[in-house]
Design a protein around this motif. Structure first.
Motif, PDB file in Angstrom:
ATOM      1  N   ARG A   1      -3.708  -0.189  -8.649  1.00  9.76           N
ATOM      2  CA  ARG A   1      -3.356  -1.361  -7.568  1.00  9.76           C
ATOM      3  C   ARG A   1      -2.748  -2.590  -8.071  1.00  9.76           C
ATOM      4  NH1 ARG A   1      -4.534  -1.781  -2.254  1.00  9.76           N
ATOM      5  NH2 ARG A   1      -5.584   0.267  -2.182  1.00  9.76           N
TER       6      ARG A   1
ATOM      7  N   ALA B   1       0.692   4.162  -2.925  1.00  8.98           N
ATOM      8  CA  ALA B   1       0.878   5.514  -2.514  1.00  8.98           C
ATOM      9  C   ALA B   1       1.696   6.243  -3.238  1.00  8.98           C
ATOM     10  CB  ALA B   1       0.459   5.722  -1.034  1.00  8.98           C
ATOM     11  N   ARG B   2       2.729   5.950  -2.851  1.00  7.38           N
ATOM     12  CA  ARG B   2       4.107   6.857  -3.554  1.00  7.38           C
ATOM     13  C   ARG B   2       4.168   6.706  -5.133  1.00  7.38           C
ATOM     14  NH1 ARG B   2       9.173   6.105   0.606  1.00  7.38           N
ATOM     15  NH2 ARG B   2       7.831   6.275   2.665  1.00  7.38           N
TER      16      ARG B   2
ATOM     17  N   THR C   1       1.538   6.223  -7.342  1.00  7.99           N
ATOM     18  CA  THR C   1       0.427   7.177  -7.785  1.00  7.99           C
ATOM     19  C   THR C   1       0.724   8.497  -7.515  1.00  7.99           C
ATOM     20  OG1 THR C   1      -1.041   6.917  -5.719  1.00  7.99           O
ATOM     21  CG2 THR C   1      -1.518   5.047  -7.531  1.00  7.99           C
ATOM     22  N   ALA C   2       1.313   9.043  -6.629  1.00 10.24           N
ATOM     23  CA  ALA C   2       1.732  10.249  -6.376  1.00 10.24           C
ATOM     24  C   ALA C   2       2.630  10.791  -7.513  1.00 10.24           C
ATOM     25  CB  ALA C   2       2.521  10.632  -5.016  1.00 10.24           C
TER      26      ALA C   2
ATOM     27  N   ASP D   1       0.985  -1.246   0.095  1.00 10.34           N
ATOM     28  CA  ASP D   1       0.055  -0.062  -0.047  1.00 10.34           C
ATOM     29  C   ASP D   1       0.666   1.336  -0.016  1.00 10.34           C
ATOM     30  OD1 ASP D   1      -2.393  -1.261  -0.222  1.00 10.34           O
ATOM     31  OD2 ASP D   1      -2.824  -1.422   1.958  1.00 10.34           O
ATOM     32  N   GLU D   2       1.790   1.093   0.572  1.00  9.04           N
ATOM     33  CA  GLU D   2       3.223   2.210   0.677  1.00  9.04           C
ATOM     34  C   GLU D   2       3.495   2.536  -0.841  1.00  9.04           C
ATOM     35  OE1 GLU D   2       4.343   2.447   5.242  1.00  9.04           O
ATOM     36  OE2 GLU D   2       5.344   1.209   3.978  1.00  9.04           O
TER      37      GLU D   2
END
Length: 138
Positions: free
Chosen positions: A51, A40-41, A43-44, A36-37
């Motif tokens: 996913r 998140a990074r 997609t930033a 998940d981390e």
């Protein structure tokens, strides 16, 4: 820095934009991110990465032996890009932070023959536990 991107290039790994951003997020020293981390990074940096792509890429990198999975105390699996550098882990019992450590000595040599039970031992995983400076009482 880990040399993950260089290792993948040398292998001829197909480097799409999405796979590249996952590898870039993982590249570095003391990197132990959850899926998940990573998502998140990634997609930033590249909002269109999905996913499924992140999870599939992580699975492929583990299968290739370019990234290892680290699991401690039932917490989420983390992904370590330093798969080709022998090391152990130092884990904070409070927040779960993981650091790579390189102690001197050979843990295989520390296991007496009487404790090997006939096994041909090929490796050892050592996890040191304690509290990081942020979790330790003042």
């Amino acid at each position: 820095m880990s040399d993950l991107l260089g290792r993948l290039r040398r292998r001829g790994w197909r480097m799409t934009a999405q796979r590249r951003v996952v590898a870039e997020v993982l590249d570095g020293d003391h990197v132990h991110l959850t899926a998940d981390e990573v998502l998140a990074r990634a997609t930033a940096r590249l909002p269109e990465v999905s996913r499924a792509t992140v999870y599939n890429t992580l699975g492929e990198l583990v299968a290739l032996g370019e990234v290892t999975e680290v699991s401690t105390d039932g917490r989420a699996r983390r992904y370590d890009p330093n798969a080709h550098r022998p090391h152990h882990h130092l884990v904070c019992s409070g927040c779960g932070t993981i650091r790579d450590v390189h102690p001197v000595g050979d843990p295989l040599a520390d296991l007496p023959a009487s404790e090997r039970f006939g096994f041909t031992v090929s490796g050892a995983e050592v996890v040191y536990r304690g509290l990081c400076p942020h979790c330790a009482p003042a």
